[in-house]
Design a protein around this motif. Structure first.
Motif, PDB file in Angstrom:
ATOM      1  N   MET A  65       0.840  -1.208   0.000  1.00 58.59           N
ATOM      2  CA  MET A  65       0.000   0.000   0.000  1.00 58.59           C
ATOM      3  C   MET A  65       0.870   1.250   0.000  1.00 58.59           C
ATOM      4  SD  MET A  65      -2.794   1.373   2.806  1.00 58.59           S
ATOM      5  CE  MET A  65      -3.962   0.078   2.489  1.00 58.59           C
ATOM      6  N   ASN A  66       0.462   2.239  -0.758  1.00 58.63           N
ATOM      7  CA  ASN A  66       1.135   3.539  -0.766  1.00 58.63           C
ATOM      8  C   ASN A  66       0.462   4.410   0.297  1.00 58.63           C
ATOM      9  OD1 ASN A  66       1.816   6.290  -1.368  1.00 58.63           O
ATOM     10  ND2 ASN A  66       2.480   5.639  -3.394  1.00 58.63           N
ATOM     11  N   PHE A  67       1.149   4.619   1.436  1.00 60.71           N
ATOM     12  CA  PHE A  67       0.506   5.293   2.556  1.00 60.71           C
ATOM     13  C   PHE A  67       0.268   6.776   2.293  1.00 60.71           C
ATOM     14  CE2 PHE A  67       2.126   1.490   4.682  1.00 60.71           C
ATOM     15  CZ  PHE A  67       1.009   1.124   5.404  1.00 60.71           C
ATOM     16  N   ILE A  90      -0.670   8.052  -0.608  1.00 61.00           N
ATOM     17  CA  ILE A  90      -1.917   8.075  -1.375  1.00 61.00           C
ATOM     18  C   ILE A  90      -3.091   7.725  -0.477  1.00 61.00           C
ATOM     19  CG2 ILE A  90      -3.138   7.099  -3.349  1.00 61.00           C
ATOM     20  CD1 ILE A  90      -0.696   8.827  -4.024  1.00 61.00           C
ATOM     21  N   PHE A  91      -2.907   6.724   0.383  1.00 57.61           N
ATOM     22  CA  PHE A  91      -3.977   6.313   1.295  1.00 57.61           C
ATOM     23  C   PHE A  91      -4.429   7.466   2.179  1.00 57.61           C
ATOM     24  CE2 PHE A  91      -5.013   5.042   5.645  1.00 57.61           C
ATOM     25  CZ  PHE A  91      -6.172   4.292   5.433  1.00 57.61           C
ATOM     26  N   SER A 111      -1.697   4.855  -7.146  1.00 55.47           N
ATOM     27  CA  SER A 111      -2.079   3.634  -6.429  1.00 55.47           C
ATOM     28  C   SER A 111      -3.591   3.572  -6.320  1.00 55.47           C
ATOM     29  CB  SER A 111      -1.443   3.588  -5.031  1.00 55.47           C
ATOM     30  OG  SER A 111      -1.840   2.411  -4.353  1.00 55.47           O
ATOM     31  N   SER A 124      -5.538   1.014  -5.520  1.00 53.54           N
ATOM     32  CA  SER A 124      -6.021   0.311  -4.333  1.00 53.54           C
ATOM     33  C   SER A 124      -5.922   1.188  -3.086  1.00 53.54           C
ATOM     34  CB  SER A 124      -5.246  -0.989  -4.119  1.00 53.54           C
ATOM     35  OG  SER A 124      -3.863  -0.737  -3.948  1.00 53.54           O
ATOM     36  N   SER A 125      -4.827   1.943  -2.946  1.00 55.88           N
ATOM     37  CA  SER A 125      -4.665   2.812  -1.778  1.00 55.88           C
ATOM     38  C   SER A 125      -5.716   3.921  -1.766  1.00 55.88           C
ATOM     39  CB  SER A 125      -3.265   3.435  -1.768  1.00 55.88           C
ATOM     40  OG  SER A 125      -2.274   2.436  -1.697  1.00 55.88           O
ATOM     41  N   ILE A 168      -9.134   2.223  -0.892  1.00 53.19           N
ATOM     42  CA  ILE A 168      -9.227   1.849   0.531  1.00 53.19           C
ATOM     43  C   ILE A 168      -9.387   3.088   1.399  1.00 53.19           C
ATOM     44  CG2 ILE A 168      -7.969   0.837   2.475  1.00 53.19           C
ATOM     45  CD1 ILE A 168      -6.676  -1.077   0.421  1.00 53.19           C
ATOM     46  N   GLY A 169      -8.605   4.122   1.112  1.00 53.41           N
ATOM     47  CA  GLY A 169      -8.705   5.353   1.897  1.00 53.41           C
ATOM     48  C   GLY A 169     -10.078   5.982   1.798  1.00 53.41           C
TER      49      GLY A 169
END
Length: 210
Positions: free
Chosen positions: A1-3, A5-6, A130, A132-133, A136-137
């Motif tokens: 995960m790219n935090f 971006i999250f 990202s 997915s990030s 999810i965020g």
């Protein structure tokens, strides 16, 4: 995960959807029913579903072009957020306040769609780095807003978000600077986000105090 971006996706989604949640909570108090929630959900889904379906294909565009445009988008919204926070603190300093506008339920749908659209403009800039990030965020922020609106709707209706705008603006500026540097061909590590973030916190603080 790219935090990075999250947290950016989580922050902008939490900010914008909380404002939509506050309006929804107000109208629930007026109409005493679940209908305002349905209008709010419809407005948000109208924007976010296309964002995470059609918007994901933005990754097929040339990376340098995407980075440059994404950086410009983040700078623009970072500026808007800190400007809004600055106006809020100035009003508070002068002892002034604001009143919420009221109308029919179409207002809930419209406000929710507008707030989701503002979040989506930033999310479109985050998705290429990202998907997915960003997803999810955004999903986590939406879930938190739904739960808080249901549990403490009277309190959330009173929420003002200047401090979140202040911090999130610094994050958007930091990401925008990083991506502008990458678009210019500089080979740098994502760790540069940390000093950039704290530097922009200082800049934003000075902007609010000036």
């Amino acid at each position: 995960m790219n935090f990075g971006i999250f947290f950016a996706a989580f922050g902008i989604s939490l900010l914008e959807l909380s404002e939509a949640g506050a309006v929804t909570a107000i109208y629930q108090g007026i109409y005493r029913g679940f209908k305002p929630v349905l209008y709010a959900i419809a407005g948000v889904l109208l924007v976010l579903v296309p964002t995470f379906t059609v918007g994901r294909y933005i990754i097929y565009l040339p990376l340098d072009y995407v980075l440059a445009v994404s950086a410009a988008i983040l700078f623009y919204f970072g500026y808007r957020l800190i400007r809004s926070a600055r106006r809020y603190f100035r009003r508070v300093g002068k002892g002034k306040g604001g009143e919420e506008e009221r109308g029919d339920l179409a207002v809930v749908f419209t406000v929710s769609a507008i707030e989701a659209f503002e979040a989506a403009l930033v999310l479109i800039a985050l998705i290429p780095r990202s998907y997915s990030s960003a997803l999810i965020g955004t999903s986590l922020a939406a879930a938190i807003v739904v739960v808080l609106t249901a549990l403490i709707k009277d309190q959330i209706a009173r929420i003002r978000l200047p401090h979140l705008k202040y911090v999130l603006s610094a994050l958007l500026f930091s990401l925008g600077t990083l991506w502008a540097m990458e678009a210019a061909g500089l080979d740098i590590t994502d760790l540069v986000l940390i000093p950039l973030f704290f530097a922009y916190l200082g800049v934003n603080y000075l902007a609010i105090k000036m």
